[in-house]
Design a protein around this motif. Structure first.
Motif, short mmCIF file in Angstrom:
data_model
loop_
_atom_site.label_atom_id
_atom_site.label_comp_id
_atom_site.label_asym_id
_atom_site.label_seq_id
_atom_site.Cartn_x
_atom_site.Cartn_y
_atom_site.Cartn_z
N VAL A 115 0.81 -1.21 0.00
CA VAL A 115 0.00 0.00 0.00
C VAL A 115 0.85 1.27 0.00
O VAL A 115 0.41 2.31 -0.52
N ASP A 116 2.07 1.22 0.55
CA ASP A 116 2.92 2.41 0.58
C ASP A 116 4.09 2.32 -0.39
O ASP A 116 5.04 3.08 -0.29
N GLY A 117 4.01 1.40 -1.36
CA GLY A 117 5.06 1.27 -2.36
C GLY A 117 6.18 0.33 -1.98
O GLY A 117 7.04 0.02 -2.80
N LYS A 118 6.19 -0.13 -0.73
CA LYS A 118 7.14 -1.14 -0.28
C LYS A 118 6.37 -2.39 0.09
O LYS A 118 5.20 -2.33 0.47
N LEU A 119 7.01 -3.53 -0.01
CA LEU A 119 6.37 -4.77 0.41
C LEU A 119 6.56 -4.93 1.91
O LEU A 119 7.69 -4.95 2.41
N ARG A 120 5.45 -5.01 2.62
CA ARG A 120 5.47 -5.15 4.08
C ARG A 120 4.83 -6.48 4.45
O ARG A 120 3.80 -6.87 3.90
N VAL A 121 5.42 -7.15 5.43
CA VAL A 121 4.89 -8.42 5.93
C VAL A 121 4.59 -8.26 7.41
O VAL A 121 5.46 -7.86 8.19
N VAL A 122 3.35 -8.56 7.80
CA VAL A 122 2.94 -8.48 9.20
C VAL A 122 2.52 -9.88 9.65
O VAL A 122 1.70 -10.53 9.00
N ASP A 123 3.09 -10.33 10.76
CA ASP A 123 2.70 -11.62 11.33
C ASP A 123 1.39 -11.45 12.09
O ASP A 123 1.28 -10.59 12.98
N VAL A 124 0.39 -12.27 11.74
CA VAL A 124 -0.93 -12.11 12.33
C VAL A 124 -0.94 -12.49 13.81
O VAL A 124 -1.54 -11.80 14.64
N LEU A 160 7.33 -7.10 -13.18
CA LEU A 160 6.81 -8.17 -12.33
C LEU A 160 7.97 -8.65 -11.45
O LEU A 160 9.05 -8.96 -11.96
N THR A 161 7.72 -8.72 -10.16
CA THR A 161 8.77 -9.13 -9.22
C THR A 161 8.27 -10.31 -8.41
O THR A 161 7.21 -10.23 -7.78
N MET A 162 9.03 -11.41 -8.41
CA MET A 162 8.71 -12.56 -7.59
C MET A 162 9.47 -12.44 -6.27
O MET A 162 10.69 -12.23 -6.25
N VAL A 163 8.74 -12.54 -5.16
CA VAL A 163 9.33 -12.38 -3.84
C VAL A 163 9.10 -13.65 -3.03
O VAL A 163 7.98 -14.17 -2.98
N ASP A 164 10.17 -14.13 -2.41
CA ASP A 164 10.08 -15.28 -1.51
C ASP A 164 9.78 -14.77 -0.10
O ASP A 164 10.45 -13.86 0.40
N LEU A 165 8.77 -15.35 0.54
CA LEU A 165 8.32 -14.89 1.85
C LEU A 165 8.64 -15.87 2.97
O LEU A 165 8.21 -15.67 4.11
N ALA A 166 9.38 -16.93 2.66
CA ALA A 166 9.60 -17.99 3.64
C ALA A 166 10.28 -17.46 4.90
O ALA A 166 9.91 -17.82 6.02
N ASP A 167 11.27 -16.60 4.72
CA ASP A 167 11.93 -15.96 5.86
C ASP A 167 11.79 -14.45 5.69
O ASP A 167 10.69 -13.97 5.51
N ALA A 168 12.88 -13.72 5.73
CA ALA A 168 12.81 -12.29 5.40
C ALA A 168 12.49 -12.18 3.91
O ALA A 168 13.03 -12.93 3.08
N PRO A 169 11.57 -11.28 3.52
CA PRO A 169 11.20 -11.20 2.11
C PRO A 169 12.41 -10.92 1.23
O PRO A 169 13.23 -10.06 1.54
N GLU A 170 12.51 -11.67 0.12
CA GLU A 170 13.68 -11.59 -0.75
C GLU A 170 13.24 -11.70 -2.21
O GLU A 170 12.43 -12.55 -2.56
N VAL A 171 13.79 -10.83 -3.05
CA VAL A 171 13.50 -10.88 -4.48
C VAL A 171 14.22 -12.08 -5.09
O VAL A 171 15.43 -12.25 -4.94
N VAL A 172 13.47 -12.92 -5.80
CA VAL A 172 14.07 -14.10 -6.44
C VAL A 172 13.93 -14.04 -7.96
O VAL A 172 14.31 -14.97 -8.65
#
Length: 641
Positions: free
Chosen positions: A131-140, A192-204
């Motif tokens: 939403v702010d132009g960066k990819l953010r991950v929040v743990d529920v 198009l950017t593929m991001v791995d979310l398994a640990d810290a988000p990382e561009v793959v």
């Protein structure tokens, strides 16, 4: 405040340039004409494939030469576009079969089982947003920000998520190494950017495209991405020291010698280990074209396994325009309304109504989509909700304008629903109901099984109820006239529809956000049984229904609303948040508004709301606020900075 029609955009596409945009703030649009030397009613829609790059080049050169003028193709100034967001929405649903994640809402989509990109995604365990132009991950579970990723390039707009992968879409000014020629059409770009979310988000992986992103759909483990491109040709202009005649002659020469690479969109793929490859996005024999075209627009459909590694998309293309994408789990449709330009109509000759070409692709099998049929309907669709497939038939709602040939007289308009059936390689009209909203235009459409609901508006809001059970004899069975209009219609179970739009005076002046509840149990006599009005309000749902949340498990209707003060005092303070309504016993009760704190230059506008378990999660560029559903008491504030 001007409100743009949802789903329209300005572009040079398919040989018809739209150089003016119609605002819904005006009761009636300007007079229009087609800007193309090919009469639209004479354009066949059968598509054939080029057999090689040589045949493709010869065909494209010949086609564009017929439209070349002193400034390049007639009416064009390049392929730079004004983007107006054309996303849509539908019914949120809880993810089945996932015992580890709490019950949660998902993106509001048009068709069950067909996911659409949005600003926020959740699987019940994590919330991911751009939403702010960066990819953010929040743990529920912990309600903590666990990852932030600055994405490679461009203006980030949407994402899809499945498992531990996110596919992020961004617009960009141009690709990095493809050598767009100076003076050529302004390059269209997306990433198009593929991001791995398994640990810290990382561009793959990243795929930069010399094409503008239109839309995408995910069905199961496959994502289809639709992009638009125009030729990169260095046309000259008279204002560069040439006369009109000299410029025309030079442009004709340029058209006759342009290489095939000028038409083929380019790509640059970067894998996780840094390896880069570049080249044309589509092979020449994967391009289909109608018999007549202007060679100024190409639409490509890319296919990706998801989650998976990012490739080049194995594209298939058609020489056509397309700005509206609709998809079921088995078919993807592309609608091209061939765009219009304001016209002074100096000859005062009545102009025929526009038509929209519709192309159908089979996506029921693995691999690239297969074009199987094309057809056309009179008029232009509003957005993706204007198309709906049911029992093997495609229903299309359109508004057609007839320019009367008199500048002072507005165009005559009426709307219709046309039913198409596939016959061979054609989409053929088998039924039609027209005469809807004469002198008005469509503001919203919803098809529910064999029923259809169309809202038109100029001063009042006719809600038309349609019986489409017999595709060969669709008919209007009911009509409700009330002030204002609904810009989005949402099924609410049983015989009810929720409408989100604007209240209006008897003269058609809008008065602020209105949420309506309609009973359509008697198709011949639809009624409005409840409403909630926010004076001076405006909701993102009106142009992007992804922002709408209906959660019947807790009787919740949630939508972002920005209030610009009372209608009679428009300079009043601006306030915004998500309006939380309870829909129970056929009535709305306001539970309150959830707002985010503003400050330090951060946009506090709340863009999305989601339900996870017993909590309501609201998302803005500043962060995520978690509140209890029952009383809206804050549980946690998760700032992004």
């Amino acid at each position: 405040m001007t409100r743009w029609t949802w789903g329209r955009r300005t572009a040079l596409l398919g040989g018809a340039a739209l150089v003016g945009v119609v605002s819904t703030a005006s009761a009636v649009p300007a007079v229009f004409e087609l800007r193309d030397s090919v009469p639209v009613h004479d354009v066949p829609v059968d598509l054939v494939s080029y057999t090689s790059c040589d045949t493709a080049l010869a065909g494209l050169r010949t086609a564009v030469a017929q439209h070349v003028g002193a400034y390049g193709p007639a009416g064009s100034r390049g392929t730079d576009v004004l983007e107006l967001d054309s996303r849509a929405a539908g019914v949120p649903r809880a993810a089945p079969g996932d015992q580890a994640a709490p019950e949660h809402s998902t993106t509001n989509v048009q068709e069950a089982g067909v996911d659409e990109p949005d600003l926020v995604k959740t699987d019940g365990r994590r919330l991911v947003t751009v939403v702010d132009g960066k990819l953010r991950v929040v743990d529920v579970a912990s309600r903590r920000l666990t990852g932030t990723l600055d994405l490679p390039s461009g203006y980030v707009t949407h994402l899809l998520m499945k498992g531990d992968r996110a596919l992020v879409v961004a617009g960009s000014a141009a690709m990095t190494d493809t050598g767009f020629a100076p003076g050529s059409f302004a390059p269209e770009g997306s990433t198009l950017t593929m991001v791995d979310l398994a640990d810290a988000p990382e561009v793959v992986g990243t795929l930069e495209l010399g094409a503008r992103y239109l839309d995408a759909r995910q069905v199961g483990d496959v994502v289809r991405v639709v992009v638009h491109s125009g030729p990169r040709i260095p046309w000259v202009r008279p204002d560069e020291g040439r006369t009109d005649a000299e410029s025309l002659a030079r442009n004709q020469e340029i058209a006759a010698t342009a290489p095939i690479g000028s038409w083929l969109p380019q790509y640059e793929l970067t894998t996780g280990d840094g390896t880069r490859t570049t080249g044309p996005l589509v092979a020449c024999d994967r391009i289909r074209h109608p018999e007549q075209h202007s060679a100024t627009s190409m639409v490509s459909v890319l296919t990706f396994d998801f989650p998976g590694e990012l490739g080049t998309g194995d594209a298939v293309s058609i020489v056509a325009d397309g700005d509206t994408v609709y998809s079921t789990d088995k078919s993807l449709y592309l609608a091209d309304d061939r765009h219009l330009v304001p016209n002074q109509n100096r000859n005062r000759v009545p102009a025929p109504p526009t038509t929209t070409a519709i192309h159908q692709f089979d996506i029921s099998r693995p691999g690239p989509p297969r074009h199987i049929a094309s057809g056309e309907v009179t008029g232009s669709p509003l957005n993706q909700y204007a198309l709906s497939e049911h029992d093997g038939h495609l229903r299309v709602a359109t508004t057609a304008f007839n320019a009367p040939g008199i500048p002072e007289q507005p165009p005559a308009s009426q709307s219709a629903v046309t039913v198409l059936a596939r016959v061979g390689t054609g989409l053929v009209e088998v039924g039609k109901v027209d005469g809807l909203g004469v002198g008005e235009r469509i503001h919203s459409v919803r098809f529910v099984g064999p029923r259809g609901y169309v809202v038109t508006f100029r001063q009042t809001d006719p809600l038309y109820s349609l019986d489409l059970s017999d595709p060969t004899a669709p008919r209007r069975v009911g009509e409700l006239k009330i002030n204002g209009y609904s810009a989005y219609l949402h099924p609410a179970g049983g015989t009810r529809l929720i409408g989100v739009g604007q209240e209006a005076t008897d003269e058609g002046r809008t008065q602020g956000t209105q949420v309506s509840l309609f009973d359509v149990g008697d198709p011949a006599a639809p009624t409005r049984i409840a409403s909630h009005h926010v004076p001076g309000g405006s909701s993102e749902v009106e142009y992007d229904p992804h922002a709408f949340l209906y959660w019947p498990q807790r009787d919740l209707v949630v939508l972002p609303v920005v209030s610009y003060g009372a209608v009679d005092k428009p300079s009043g303070p601006i306030s915004g948040g998500v309006l939380v309504l309870r829909l129970k016993d056929n009535d709305f009760t306001s539970l309150g508004t959830v707002r985010h704190a503003s400050g330090q230059g951060v946009d506090s506008a709340v863009r999305r709301a989601l339900v996870v378990g017993d909590d309501l999660w609201t998302v803005s560029a500043g962060g995520v606020r978690v509140t209890r559903i029952d009383d809206l008491v804050e549980r946690e504030w998760v700032p992004f900075t």
